[in-house]
Motif scaffolding. Sequence first.
Motif, short mmCIF file in Angstrom:
data_model
loop_
_atom_site.label_atom_id
_atom_site.label_comp_id
_atom_site.label_asym_id
_atom_site.label_seq_id
_atom_site.Cartn_x
_atom_site.Cartn_y
_atom_site.Cartn_z
N LEU A 188 0.82 -1.20 0.00
CA LEU A 188 0.00 0.00 0.00
C LEU A 188 0.86 1.26 0.00
O LEU A 188 0.61 2.20 -0.77
CB LEU A 188 -0.93 -0.02 1.22
CG LEU A 188 -1.84 1.20 1.41
CD1 LEU A 188 -2.65 1.48 0.15
CD2 LEU A 188 -2.75 1.00 2.61
N ILE A 189 1.89 1.29 0.83
CA ILE A 189 2.77 2.46 0.87
C ILE A 189 3.50 2.63 -0.45
O ILE A 189 3.62 3.75 -0.98
CB ILE A 189 3.77 2.33 2.05
CG1 ILE A 189 3.03 2.47 3.38
CG2 ILE A 189 4.87 3.39 1.95
CD1 ILE A 189 3.89 2.19 4.60
N ASN A 190 3.97 1.54 -1.05
CA ASN A 190 4.63 1.63 -2.35
C ASN A 190 3.68 2.16 -3.41
O ASN A 190 4.08 2.94 -4.29
CB ASN A 190 5.17 0.26 -2.76
CG ASN A 190 6.47 -0.08 -2.06
OD1 ASN A 190 7.24 0.81 -1.71
ND2 ASN A 190 6.73 -1.36 -1.85
N ALA A 191 2.42 1.72 -3.36
CA ALA A 191 1.44 2.22 -4.32
C ALA A 191 1.24 3.72 -4.15
O ALA A 191 1.16 4.47 -5.13
CB ALA A 191 0.11 1.49 -4.15
N LYS A 197 1.94 -2.17 -9.79
CA LYS A 197 1.83 -2.90 -11.05
C LYS A 197 0.79 -2.23 -11.95
O LYS A 197 -0.31 -1.92 -11.51
CB LYS A 197 1.45 -4.35 -10.81
CG LYS A 197 2.37 -5.09 -9.84
CD LYS A 197 3.82 -5.08 -10.29
CE LYS A 197 4.71 -5.82 -9.30
NZ LYS A 197 6.14 -5.70 -9.65
N LYS A 198 1.19 -2.04 -13.21
CA LYS A 198 0.31 -1.36 -14.16
C LYS A 198 -0.13 -2.25 -15.31
O LYS A 198 -1.06 -1.92 -16.04
CB LYS A 198 1.02 -0.13 -14.74
CG LYS A 198 1.47 0.88 -13.71
CD LYS A 198 2.28 2.00 -14.35
CE LYS A 198 2.79 2.98 -13.29
NZ LYS A 198 3.63 4.06 -13.87
N CYS A 199 0.56 -3.38 -15.49
CA CYS A 199 0.36 -4.17 -16.70
C CYS A 199 0.44 -5.66 -16.41
O CYS A 199 1.31 -6.10 -15.64
CB CYS A 199 1.43 -3.76 -17.73
SG CYS A 199 1.54 -4.83 -19.17
N ARG A 245 -10.57 -1.35 -14.33
CA ARG A 245 -10.01 -0.50 -13.29
C ARG A 245 -8.81 0.30 -13.79
O ARG A 245 -8.38 1.26 -13.17
CB ARG A 245 -9.57 -1.37 -12.11
CG ARG A 245 -9.39 -0.62 -10.81
CD ARG A 245 -8.38 -1.31 -9.92
NE ARG A 245 -7.02 -1.03 -10.30
CZ ARG A 245 -5.97 -1.61 -9.75
NH1 ARG A 245 -6.13 -2.54 -8.84
NH2 ARG A 245 -4.75 -1.30 -10.15
N GLY A 246 -8.24 -0.10 -14.92
CA GLY A 246 -7.12 0.64 -15.49
C GLY A 246 -5.85 -0.15 -15.65
O GLY A 246 -4.84 0.37 -16.15
N ILE A 247 -5.85 -1.44 -15.25
CA ILE A 247 -4.67 -2.29 -15.48
C ILE A 247 -4.59 -2.62 -16.97
O ILE A 247 -5.60 -2.96 -17.60
CB ILE A 247 -4.76 -3.58 -14.65
CG1 ILE A 247 -4.71 -3.27 -13.16
CG2 ILE A 247 -3.65 -4.56 -15.02
CD1 ILE A 247 -3.39 -2.72 -12.68
N LEU A 346 -1.28 -8.49 -5.94
CA LEU A 346 -0.24 -7.83 -6.73
C LEU A 346 -0.64 -6.44 -7.22
O LEU A 346 0.21 -5.65 -7.60
CB LEU A 346 0.11 -8.70 -7.95
CG LEU A 346 0.76 -10.05 -7.66
CD1 LEU A 346 0.87 -10.87 -8.94
CD2 LEU A 346 2.12 -9.87 -7.02
N PHE A 347 -1.94 -6.17 -7.23
CA PHE A 347 -2.41 -4.98 -7.95
C PHE A 347 -2.97 -3.92 -7.02
O PHE A 347 -4.08 -3.42 -7.21
CB PHE A 347 -3.42 -5.40 -9.02
CG PHE A 347 -2.86 -6.43 -9.95
CD1 PHE A 347 -1.95 -6.08 -10.93
CD2 PHE A 347 -3.21 -7.77 -9.82
CE1 PHE A 347 -1.41 -7.03 -11.77
CE2 PHE A 347 -2.67 -8.73 -10.67
CZ PHE A 347 -1.76 -8.36 -11.64
N GLU A 348 -2.18 -3.60 -5.99
CA GLU A 348 -2.55 -2.51 -5.09
C GLU A 348 -2.60 -1.22 -5.90
O GLU A 348 -1.87 -1.05 -6.89
CB GLU A 348 -1.50 -2.40 -3.98
CG GLU A 348 -1.92 -1.54 -2.81
CD GLU A 348 -3.10 -2.11 -2.07
OE1 GLU A 348 -4.22 -1.55 -2.25
OE2 GLU A 348 -2.95 -3.08 -1.31
N VAL A 349 -3.45 -0.29 -5.50
CA VAL A 349 -3.62 0.95 -6.25
C VAL A 349 -3.76 2.11 -5.28
O VAL A 349 -4.18 1.92 -4.12
CB VAL A 349 -4.87 0.86 -7.18
CG1 VAL A 349 -6.15 0.81 -6.36
CG2 VAL A 349 -4.90 1.99 -8.19
#
Length: 546
Positions: A188-191, A197-199, A245-247, A346-349
């Motif tokens: 969460l902090i890294n996001a 992850k975007k893709c 969602r945008g991934i 893997l897909f925290e936002v």
Amino acid sequence: MNIALLGSYSTQFLSKELQNIFEDYNLYEAEFSQIDLEIINENSGLYNFKPDYLIIHETVISFRENFYAEQNHNMFYKEYISKLEILFQTVTGKIPNVKIIYPTFDLETDMVFGNFYSKVESSFDSQLNYFNYELNKLSLKINNLYLLDINQLALKFRNIRDYRMVVNSELHFSISFTKIIAENLSRLINALEGKFKKCIILDLDNTLWGGVIGDDGIDSIQIGNNGIGKAFSLFQKWLKQLKNRGIILCICSKNDRQTAEEPFLKHSEMVLSLNDFAIFVANWNNKVDNIKYIKSVLNIGYDSMVFIDDNPAERDLVLSNIKDIEVPDLPQDPAEYLPFLIKKNLFEVSSFSKNDHKRTEQYQSSQKRLELEQSSVNMVEYLKSLEMKATIQKINNTQISRIAQLVQRTNQFNARTVRYDSSAIKKLLNDSKCFSYSISLVDKFGSHGIVSCIIIKETSNGVYFIDTFIMSCRVFNRGLEYFVFDNLKQILDSKKSDMIEVEWFPTKKNDLVRKFYKGLGFDNFKNKKSGLKIKNLNIEDYYIKN
């Protein structure tokens, strides 16, 4: 970066796990159960530390103890929420840009009313459910409050606490579950720091459907509601939600293109369509080279990519040759694909915009642009052929969510990497000393939407400082940064000023901003401001030379 940890239990093991993960960050851990005092006391260690992130970790055990101590159980959850809101507002009043992370409570019942609890508003179980619901509503109200869903983590692990340790040491979670909490806090902090992850790059055979399309044919692949085909359908439905969602979804398959596309065009039970993929690569080249091609189109880092393939040999090849890409070790049984990936989280936002669903369409256009670029004689010819039109305007309230998303997501063309959220941007818009502009871009392939923003602040004696200058990686190498500075000259001229200051905070990814500033004449600005008379710049001539 500073991270503070306040807890209603003994947090030393959580603190240790966080320190292991964030080796370069400073960590402040308050004494046991000192949340209220740390926040209310203006001279506390919390305020001397000035955290960028504040983790306030109460637990269902301390919640239950407080519940039992009260007489009026009907209104307990409301009073608890009200107290938390006051604490959150107190912190943000003293540290305006702090981001607060508050883990929710796992649904641990006391069984006083058994399964009749839902009929009794004053029961502990009802109050706990009401509290978690109201906490979710509070996070919508307070922009810099973020929740970590402990209950979802607890559902996936059997032993989240050892009551012997709870009683003897005030350790409310097991050591193994504490590590899970720390890992998810770090995601969460890294996001929130723009690292997420975007893709997703996907294989086809035995990944999106069962069987091999080239050998088994369209009628024999497994997809739909029967047998193991259901597992692939459920997996595709989840991928569709991530795409909405945008991934970014991409295909990387060893197949003939026509054969690879056949299920998407002809199979009635396919969930995903060709339009759901930003890039579709199907050939007989090795997957490492194909992933490198996908990266060249998307212009994002490998650390923003996840590669999903059922074949262990292909996974190993990619892992061995591409540093930083995430390659999950998929289970052998396709029925376990989806729960395995959900569990990995893997897909925290860190933000969401209503326009995120357009991202696939924008990258499809990017592939067309790349193909045009490769067929053009030179870069000047290519840029002219795009028929670009850029627009700069003052940021308005309808653009705040998109600007906040850009600020939080952008890592490469980001001069200072200061991560403003929506509430902070609203404050900047209302600051008479700040001037904020958004930049949109359209070309013959379609609209990119808002791709850049610049925020300048009046400092003193008619000098203006670039507080924020960011640009989406989708429009690199277009000359847009020169367009912005050309307009900046006109803006400063209207304010009877010609002196601009910049600042560059170096990261692993933003050296191109340094090169851009240095090329314009700014220099020696690493971690300090550098000034320049902007009216002396001939932006057009400089861009043509470079």
